[in-house]
Motif scaffolding. Structure first.
Motif, PDB file in Angstrom:
ATOM      1  N   SER A 332       0.822  -1.222   0.000  1.00  0.00           N
ATOM      2  CA  SER A 332       0.000   0.000   0.000  1.00  0.00           C
ATOM      3  C   SER A 332       0.850   1.263   0.000  1.00  0.00           C
ATOM      4  O   SER A 332       0.323   2.360  -0.233  1.00  0.00           O
ATOM      5  CB  SER A 332      -0.920   0.001   1.223  1.00  0.00           C
ATOM      6  N   ALA A 333       2.150   1.127   0.258  1.00  0.00           N
ATOM      7  CA  ALA A 333       3.018   2.301   0.375  1.00  0.00           C
ATOM      8  C   ALA A 333       2.984   3.168  -0.876  1.00  0.00           C
ATOM      9  O   ALA A 333       2.941   4.404  -0.798  1.00  0.00           O
ATOM     10  CB  ALA A 333       4.450   1.866   0.681  1.00  0.00           C
ATOM     11  N   ILE A 334       2.989   2.527  -2.047  1.00  0.00           N
ATOM     12  CA  ILE A 334       3.020   3.271  -3.313  1.00  0.00           C
ATOM     13  C   ILE A 334       1.796   4.173  -3.433  1.00  0.00           C
ATOM     14  O   ILE A 334       1.897   5.360  -3.769  1.00  0.00           O
ATOM     15  CB  ILE A 334       3.068   2.294  -4.500  1.00  0.00           C
ATOM     16  N   PHE A 335       0.632   3.608  -3.135  1.00  0.00           N
ATOM     17  CA  PHE A 335      -0.617   4.344  -3.323  1.00  0.00           C
ATOM     18  C   PHE A 335      -0.819   5.400  -2.243  1.00  0.00           C
ATOM     19  O   PHE A 335      -1.367   6.475  -2.503  1.00  0.00           O
ATOM     20  CB  PHE A 335      -1.785   3.365  -3.339  1.00  0.00           C
ATOM     21  N   MET A 336      -0.388   5.099  -1.028  1.00  0.00           N
ATOM     22  CA  MET A 336      -0.550   6.057   0.068  1.00  0.00           C
ATOM     23  C   MET A 336       0.261   7.328  -0.187  1.00  0.00           C
ATOM     24  O   MET A 336      -0.179   8.432   0.121  1.00  0.00           O
ATOM     25  CB  MET A 336      -0.132   5.405   1.388  1.00  0.00           C
ATOM     26  N   LEU A 337       1.433   7.175  -0.761  1.00  0.00           N
ATOM     27  CA  LEU A 337       2.282   8.333  -1.040  1.00  0.00           C
ATOM     28  C   LEU A 337       1.684   9.214  -2.135  1.00  0.00           C
ATOM     29  O   LEU A 337       1.597  10.440  -1.996  1.00  0.00           O
ATOM     30  CB  LEU A 337       3.679   7.873  -1.449  1.00  0.00           C
ATOM     31  N   ASN A 338       1.243   8.614  -3.228  1.00  0.00           N
ATOM     32  CA  ASN A 338       0.690   9.405  -4.320  1.00  0.00           C
ATOM     33  C   ASN A 338      -0.674   9.988  -3.971  1.00  0.00           C
ATOM     34  O   ASN A 338      -1.078  11.016  -4.518  1.00  0.00           O
ATOM     35  CB  ASN A 338       0.604   8.571  -5.594  1.00  0.00           C
ATOM     36  N   ASN A 339      -1.394   9.352  -3.062  1.00  0.00           N
ATOM     37  CA  ASN A 339      -2.660   9.902  -2.591  1.00  0.00           C
ATOM     38  C   ASN A 339      -2.427  11.232  -1.880  1.00  0.00           C
ATOM     39  O   ASN A 339      -3.186  12.197  -2.057  1.00  0.00           O
ATOM     40  CB  ASN A 339      -3.338   8.907  -1.642  1.00  0.00           C
ATOM     41  N   THR A 340      -1.367  11.300  -1.092  1.00  0.00           N
ATOM     42  CA  THR A 340      -1.044  12.543  -0.394  1.00  0.00           C
ATOM     43  C   THR A 340      -0.662  13.645  -1.379  1.00  0.00           C
ATOM     44  O   THR A 340      -1.041  14.808  -1.205  1.00  0.00           O
ATOM     45  CB  THR A 340       0.122  12.303   0.588  1.00  0.00           C
ATOM     46  N   LEU A 341       0.073  13.276  -2.424  1.00  0.00           N
ATOM     47  CA  LEU A 341       0.461  14.255  -3.438  1.00  0.00           C
ATOM     48  C   LEU A 341      -0.772  14.845  -4.122  1.00  0.00           C
ATOM     49  O   LEU A 341      -0.890  16.068  -4.277  1.00  0.00           O
ATOM     50  CB  LEU A 341       1.370  13.592  -4.471  1.00  0.00           C
ATOM     51  N   ALA A 342      -1.704  13.991  -4.516  1.00  0.00           N
ATOM     52  CA  ALA A 342      -2.915  14.467  -5.177  1.00  0.00           C
ATOM     53  C   ALA A 342      -3.729  15.369  -4.245  1.00  0.00           C
ATOM     54  O   ALA A 342      -4.228  16.427  -4.648  1.00  0.00           O
ATOM     55  CB  ALA A 342      -3.755  13.271  -5.626  1.00  0.00           C
ATOM     56  N   ASP A 343      -3.845  14.954  -2.999  1.00  0.00           N
ATOM     57  CA  ASP A 343      -4.597  15.736  -2.022  1.00  0.00           C
ATOM     58  C   ASP A 343      -3.986  17.117  -1.824  1.00  0.00           C
ATOM     59  O   ASP A 343      -4.695  18.124  -1.696  1.00  0.00           O
ATOM     60  CB  ASP A 343      -4.638  14.982  -0.690  1.00  0.00           C
ATOM     61  N   CYS A 344      -2.671  17.179  -1.823  1.00  0.00           N
ATOM     62  CA  CYS A 344      -1.966  18.449  -1.645  1.00  0.00           C
ATOM     63  C   CYS A 344      -2.301  19.423  -2.777  1.00  0.00           C
ATOM     64  O   CYS A 344      -2.532  20.613  -2.550  1.00  0.00           O
ATOM     65  CB  CYS A 344      -0.463  18.200  -1.578  1.00  0.00           C
TER      66      CYS A 344
END
Length: 367
Positions: A332-344
């Motif tokens: 899940s690490a890959i998706f959790m990181l890019n989710n934060t980027l999109a949210d930002c």
């Protein structure tokens, strides 16, 4: 000479990385020690407790701190209005959490959590209170200073928690860590920036809530999606199984949380400053996406193929049954990181309404 977006991004990332890596190492060491002093059941109760606490923290913040960062050149009245809202709303949410403790504890687990839940109303208030002060320092890109405050508060709190766990405090050792950390961190922040004072402006109030309201709904949805496993596993399975699941899950979350702190802490104030320049936005977005994706894949690979070694070093041999769980969660690490980027980026562009509906869809998928 004014620094470019890339220069500010690179410098911010460097400082925040040093701070976050230091904090992450400290947290991993502390939880490795606590894993050897506390039982699976105690970790299970703590996981359930934090699940509901984090949802309330998301509600009480109301996006006020983010509104202060996103606002261009906020006036003193705007800042004091935001501070007034944070104190009032945080106080109400903490009181509600305290009063609802008997009901909530029995819904997610059992009556064992009533007193611990009431104690967590304290950091709930301080987590909300420090939002404006932290945001003022983030606007100035004072990431190193915030990092020092975090390390100081966590070190002092962890020392007390480890001592407490060694003499039999059990679940309350981890609660003490969370309470002290929030209290000390808040005191350090406002000792630096000064207390903004109370104030109220109608236009400022509308501005804070037009941004913070949708953001809060989005945070609630995100919190539910992130915490739903902790809220149902203890009740549907057992507190021991929740404790067993939460150790590798919490381990991954701590690592990802520190990485997210690096990028969100740096990107959001920088992007808010350049929100009118699509070219600068595009430049930082692609650079961030490549960096996060590459790092996420590498991190997931390291965690997946070294899961048994990680369990041995950080948890102890009595936790070997969790190797498979750690391998699954590591992906899940890959998706959790890019989710934060999109949210930002959504927050920086003031697209918080769209962000809410995306997060709502995520909750539906999670359930």
């Amino acid at each position: 000479m004014e620094k470019s977006a890339s220069e500010k991004f690179q410098r911010g990332i460097t400082v925040q990385t040093i701070v976050s890596v230091s904090t992450a190492v400290l947290q991993v060491v502390v939880f490795a020690i606590l894993s050897r002093l506390l039982s699976k059941a105690e970790f299970g109760y703590y996981a359930a407790l934090m699940g509901i606490t984090m949802i309330f923290i998301g509600i009480s913040d109301a996006g006020i701190g983010s509104a202060v960062i996103q606002r261009k050149n906020p006036s003193k009245l705007y800042i004091s209005t935001a501070f007034t809202i944070s104190v009032a709303f945080g106080g109400l949410m903490s009181l509600a959490f305290f009063l609802l403790a008997p009901i909530l504890s029995n819904v997610i687990m059992d009556s064992t959590l009533i007193t611990p839940m009431r104690l967590m109303a304290i950091p709930l208030f301080f987590q909300n209170l420090n939002g404006v002060g932290v945001s003022l320092l983030r606007r100035e890109l004072r990431f190193g200073l915030l990092g020092k405050f975090k390390i100081i508060s966590y070190t002092l709190s962890a020392a007390v928690a480890v001592y407490g766990a060694s003499i039999g405090w059990g679940l309350y050792a981890m609660i003490v860590l969370f309470v002290m950390d929030a209290l000390i961190y808040t005191l350090l922040v406002y000792a630096k920036v000064g207390i903004p004072g109370f104030g109220f402006g109608k236009e400022e109030f509308r501005s804070v809530f037009s941004y913070g309201g949708w953001l809060t709904l989005g945070v609630i949805m995100s919190s539910i999606a992130n915490q739903v496993d902790k809220l149902v596993l203890g009740k549907w399975l057992s507190v021991e199984r929740l404790g067993a699941y939460n150790r590798p899950s919490g381990f991954i979350s701590n690592i990802i949380g520190q990485i997210n702190t690096i990028f969100d802490g740096v990107l959001f104030p920088i992007l808010s400053e350049f929100q009118d320049s699509k070219e600068k936005f595009r430049e930082i977005f692609y650079r961030s996406f490549r960096l996060l994706s590459t790092f996420g894949i590498l991190l997931a690979s390291v965690l997946f193929f070294n899961s048994k070694l990680i369990i041995t070093i950080f948890f102890g041999e009595q936790w070997y049954e969790l190797v498979g769980i750690l391998q699954i969660v590591s992906l899940s690490a890959i998706f959790m990181l890019n989710n934060t980027l999109a949210d930002c980026f959504f927050r920086s562009f003031n697209l918080v309404k769209a962000g809410f509906f995306i997060r709502l869809f995520g909750v539906i998928l999670m359930l």
